[in-house]
Design a protein around this motif. Structure first.
Motif, PDB file in Angstrom:
ATOM      1  N   LEU A   1      19.516  27.705  40.701  1.00 15.53           N
ATOM      2  CA  LEU A   1      18.922  28.949  41.156  1.00 15.53           C
ATOM      3  C   LEU A   1      17.895  29.500  40.170  1.00 15.53           C
ATOM      4  N   GLU A   2      18.169  29.373  38.890  1.00 15.29           N
ATOM      5  CA  GLU A   2      17.320  30.000  37.875  1.00 15.29           C
ATOM      6  C   GLU A   2      16.280  29.059  37.284  1.00 15.29           C
ATOM      7  N   GLY A   3      16.480  27.739  37.416  1.00 16.09           N
ATOM      8  CA  GLY A   3      15.530  26.791  36.859  1.00 16.09           C
ATOM      9  C   GLY A   3      15.786  26.500  35.386  1.00 16.09           C
ATOM     10  N   ARG A   4      15.264  25.403  34.906  1.00 15.37           N
ATOM     11  CA  ARG A   4      15.437  25.031  33.500  1.00 15.37           C
ATOM     12  C   ARG A   4      14.501  25.813  32.585  1.00 15.37           C
ATOM     13  N   GLY A   5      13.436  26.383  33.160  1.00  9.84           N
ATOM     14  CA  GLY A   5      12.425  27.069  32.374  1.00  9.84           C
ATOM     15  C   GLY A   5      11.092  26.359  32.486  1.00  9.84           C
ATOM     16  N   LEU A   6      10.011  27.116  32.422  1.00  8.74           N
ATOM     17  CA  LEU A   6       8.679  26.551  32.557  1.00  8.74           C
ATOM     18  C   LEU A   6       8.424  25.498  31.482  1.00  8.74           C
ATOM     19  N   GLY A   7       8.022  24.307  31.908  1.00 13.61           N
ATOM     20  CA  GLY A   7       7.739  23.207  30.986  1.00 13.61           C
ATOM     21  C   GLY A   7       8.940  22.359  30.633  1.00 13.61           C
ATOM     22  N   GLN A   8      10.127  22.701  31.154  1.00 14.11           N
ATOM     23  CA  GLN A   8      11.359  22.030  30.736  1.00 14.11           C
ATOM     24  C   GLN A   8      11.866  20.988  31.718  1.00 14.11           C
ATOM     25  N   SER A   9      11.057  20.572  32.665  1.00 15.49           N
ATOM     26  CA  SER A   9      11.490  19.577  33.649  1.00 15.49           C
ATOM     27  C   SER A   9      11.815  18.247  32.986  1.00 15.49           C
ATOM     28  N   ILE A  10      12.858  17.598  33.486  1.00 11.84           N
ATOM     29  CA  ILE A  10      13.223  16.262  33.031  1.00 11.84           C
ATOM     30  C   ILE A  10      12.601  15.198  33.933  1.00 11.84           C
ATOM     31  N   GLN A  11      12.562  15.475  35.227  1.00 10.52           N
ATOM     32  CA  GLN A  11      12.098  14.474  36.186  1.00 10.52           C
ATOM     33  C   GLN A  11      10.608  14.172  36.067  1.00 10.52           C
TER      34      GLN A  11
ATOM     35  N   PRO B   1       6.829   9.532  39.965  1.00 13.80           N
ATOM     36  CA  PRO B   1       5.534   8.913  39.621  1.00 13.80           C
ATOM     37  C   PRO B   1       4.322   9.823  39.788  1.00 13.80           C
ATOM     38  N   GLU B   2       4.347  10.778  40.733  1.00 14.82           N
ATOM     39  CA  GLU B   2       3.209  11.675  40.954  1.00 14.82           C
ATOM     40  C   GLU B   2       3.693  13.126  40.990  1.00 14.82           C
ATOM     41  N   PRO B   3       4.212  13.625  39.865  1.00 15.05           N
ATOM     42  CA  PRO B   3       4.777  14.980  39.874  1.00 15.05           C
ATOM     43  C   PRO B   3       3.731  16.078  40.044  1.00 15.05           C
ATOM     44  N   GLN B   4       2.457  15.762  39.805  1.00 12.77           N
ATOM     45  CA  GLN B   4       1.405  16.777  39.906  1.00 12.77           C
ATOM     46  C   GLN B   4       0.785  16.851  41.298  1.00 12.77           C
ATOM     47  N   THR B   5       1.167  15.941  42.191  1.00 13.53           N
ATOM     48  CA  THR B   5       0.571  15.941  43.530  1.00 13.53           C
ATOM     49  C   THR B   5       1.641  16.139  44.597  1.00 13.53           C
ATOM     50  N   ASP B   6       2.119  15.050  45.207  1.00 13.39           N
ATOM     51  CA  ASP B   6       3.040  15.153  46.333  1.00 13.39           C
ATOM     52  C   ASP B   6       4.352  15.845  45.979  1.00 13.39           C
ATOM     53  N   PHE B   7       4.837  15.662  44.744  1.00 12.74           N
ATOM     54  CA  PHE B   7       6.157  16.178  44.373  1.00 12.74           C
ATOM     55  C   PHE B   7       6.097  17.351  43.403  1.00 12.74           C
ATOM     56  N   ILE B   8       4.995  18.071  43.423  1.00  8.27           N
ATOM     57  CA  ILE B   8       4.891  19.200  42.500  1.00  8.27           C
ATOM     58  C   ILE B   8       5.903  20.289  42.838  1.00  8.27           C
ATOM     59  N   MET B   9       6.286  20.401  44.109  1.00 11.42           N
ATOM     60  CA  MET B   9       7.263  21.414  44.486  1.00 11.42           C
ATOM     61  C   MET B   9       8.633  21.102  43.886  1.00 11.42           C
ATOM     62  N   ALA B  10       8.960  19.834  43.741  1.00 11.69           N
ATOM     63  CA  ALA B  10      10.228  19.470  43.110  1.00 11.69           C
ATOM     64  C   ALA B  10      10.248  19.929  41.655  1.00 11.69           C
ATOM     65  N   ILE B  11       9.121  19.800  40.961  1.00 14.98           N
ATOM     66  CA  ILE B  11       9.028  20.256  39.570  1.00 14.98           C
ATOM     67  C   ILE B  11       9.107  21.782  39.513  1.00 14.98           C
ATOM     68  N   ILE B  12       8.480  22.458  40.463  1.00 12.08           N
ATOM     69  CA  ILE B  12       8.551  23.924  40.514  1.00 12.08           C
ATOM     70  C   ILE B  12       9.996  24.368  40.688  1.00 12.08           C
ATOM     71  N   MET B  13      10.722  23.703  41.580  1.00 15.86           N
ATOM     72  CA  MET B  13      12.129  24.051  41.796  1.00 15.86           C
ATOM     73  C   MET B  13      12.966  23.777  40.556  1.00 15.86           C
ATOM     74  N   GLU B  14      12.657  22.674  39.871  1.00 16.21           N
ATOM     75  CA  GLU B  14      13.439  22.331  38.677  1.00 16.21           C
ATOM     76  C   GLU B  14      13.176  23.310  37.537  1.00 16.21           C
ATOM     77  N   GLU B  15      11.934  23.726  37.365  1.00 16.32           N
ATOM     78  CA  GLU B  15      11.601  24.576  36.228  1.00 16.32           C
ATOM     79  C   GLU B  15      11.784  26.065  36.506  1.00 16.32           C
ATOM     80  N   LEU B  16      11.484  26.488  37.720  1.00 20.62           N
ATOM     81  CA  LEU B  16      11.503  27.925  38.029  1.00 20.62           C
ATOM     82  C   LEU B  16      12.582  28.332  39.019  1.00 20.62           C
ATOM     83  N   GLY B  17      13.277  27.363  39.582  1.00 17.20           N
ATOM     84  CA  GLY B  17      14.371  27.667  40.493  1.00 17.20           C
ATOM     85  C   GLY B  17      13.926  28.412  41.737  1.00 17.20           C
TER      86      GLY B  17
END
Length: 393
Positions: free
Chosen positions: A262-272, A278-294
């Protein structure tokens, strides 16, 4: 000119503009956060490589937005302007067929290289083109007679051109763009004001030709269902069973979403983003947003995109001008469909097709074409407000 600018400033759609601006800036931040490892490990560049490139893309997009916002939308109904836009589309798709390239793992051929400008994706231009072409064609019909008298045979050319565009995109196996182009066409025609029976006939024609295109692709393009695409379909229901193969992206997307909580790991703290996606800045950027910012990242993105879609459809419902209505509805449905397909793929709700998240994902073609579309939508909004004030006064 001075009077036009004054009227423009008074009726400018500031809420829509600032929503697009904030989403784009938020996307810029998340591109920097999500792309650092990709920039270093894959590109051999500085950590801010994609971030700096996206800043350049946003600057170009802003100037495109300004031009589109000040250019009266009614001019797109001009046959010479529409002919020019059609020629540009033909050149881009011819270029794509001759010298296009794309992701080898799925057999796509979606990009061209424009000297001095970088890479360009013609299917993004095709989305905006179909909206403007359909709106212009149906608007010209409405000037001759009411839509109640419109016969399906009289809209042969828009349908024929749509078929060519969809076939061109489909043969380059950009299946996500094909779905969006179909949704756009249906939305624009549905908002045109044609009789209900005629609309269903039109819809039937689109469905029939869509099925025919799919059949031809399966018959003559044997590499349409590559092993990777077959794997995506098989791994749709259970990506963890294929985690080391075709389900790798979706499985790691789940890890990112679950890891953020719910809260996220914190901005910049993604593990994935550290080589797992493979393309976290394009198709899967929302997954990184969910991981870092919840949940807060989800709220920012969904609220912004939802507001843009709402504004587009509300403008379409308020305006009495058929061309304005079709353009607004087409752009709103485009943003809605593309957002749904991206988020559905990231969360496993639908099979992965590989489309970017509007205004958030990295990509020059995407942000520039979307900015042009937002400029046109704001221009439509301005004229709608002017006409409404005239009616009320």
């Amino acid at each position: 000119m001075k009077q036009y600018l004054k009227r423009y400033a008074q009726n400018f759609d500031y809420p829509l503009f600032f929503t697009v601006l904030l989403l784009s800036l938020f996307g810029l931040i998340m591109i920097y956060s999500s792309s650092m490892m990709v920039a270093i490990a894959r590109e051999g560049k500085a950590p801010d490589y994609f971030y700096r490139k996206q800043i350049t893309n946003l600057i170009v997009a802003f100037f495109g937005f300004i031009v589109a916002a000040f250019f009266p939308y009614k001019h797109y109904a001009n046959k010479n302007i529409m002919m020019l836009l059609t020629i540009v589309l033909a050149v881009l798709f011819t270029w794509l067929k001759i010298a296009g390239y794309g992701a080898e793992d799925v057999g796509s051929q979606s990009w061209i290289h424009v000297p001095g400008l970088g890479n360009f994706q013609p299917s993004e231009y095709a989305k905006l083109f179909i909206i403007l072409y359909f709106a212009a064609a149906f608007y010209r019909k409405s000037q001759k007679y009411t839509f109640e008298k419109l016969q399906p045979t009289e809209i042969f050319y828009p349908i024929f051109l749509w078929i060519l565009v969809v076939a061109g995109v489909a043969f380059e196996t950009d299946l996500g763009a094909v779905i969006i182009l179909c949704g756009i066409a249906v939305s624009v025609v549905a908002s045109s004001g044609i009789p209900f029976k005629t609309f269903w006939k039109f819809f039937g024609v689109l469905a029939a030709f869509g099925a025919a295109i799919l059949g031809i692709l399966l018959l003559f393009k044997g590499d349409l269902l590559t092993e990777n695409r077959k794997g995506r379909i098989l791994s749709y229901l259970n990506p963890f069973e294929y985690e080391n193969g075709s389900g790798h992206q979706v499985a790691n997307s789940y890890y990112a979403i679950g890891g953020g909580g719910l809260e996220g790991r914190g901005l910049g703290q993604s593990i994935q983003k550290l080589g797992y996606l493979p393309e976290p800045q394009t198709d899967f950027i929302m997954a990184i947003i969910m991981e870092e910012l919840g949940i807060w990242g989800v709220i920012i993105v969904l609220t912004g995109l939802g507001f843009i879609v709402y504004k587009g459809f509300s403008i379409a419902l308020r305006t009495k001008d058929p061309m304005a209505r079709m353009i607004a509805a087409g752009i709103a449905s485009w943003i809605g469909w593309q957002s749904f397909i991206n988020l559905g793929g990231v969360t496993g709700l639908i099979p992965l097709t590989g489309v970017t998240l509007p205004f958030i994902s990295y990509g020059g073609t995407s942000i520039i074409i979307l900015s042009l579309a937002m400029g046109i939508l704001i221009n439509v909004s301005m004229f709608e407000k002017v006409e409404r004030k005239k009616t009320e006064s």
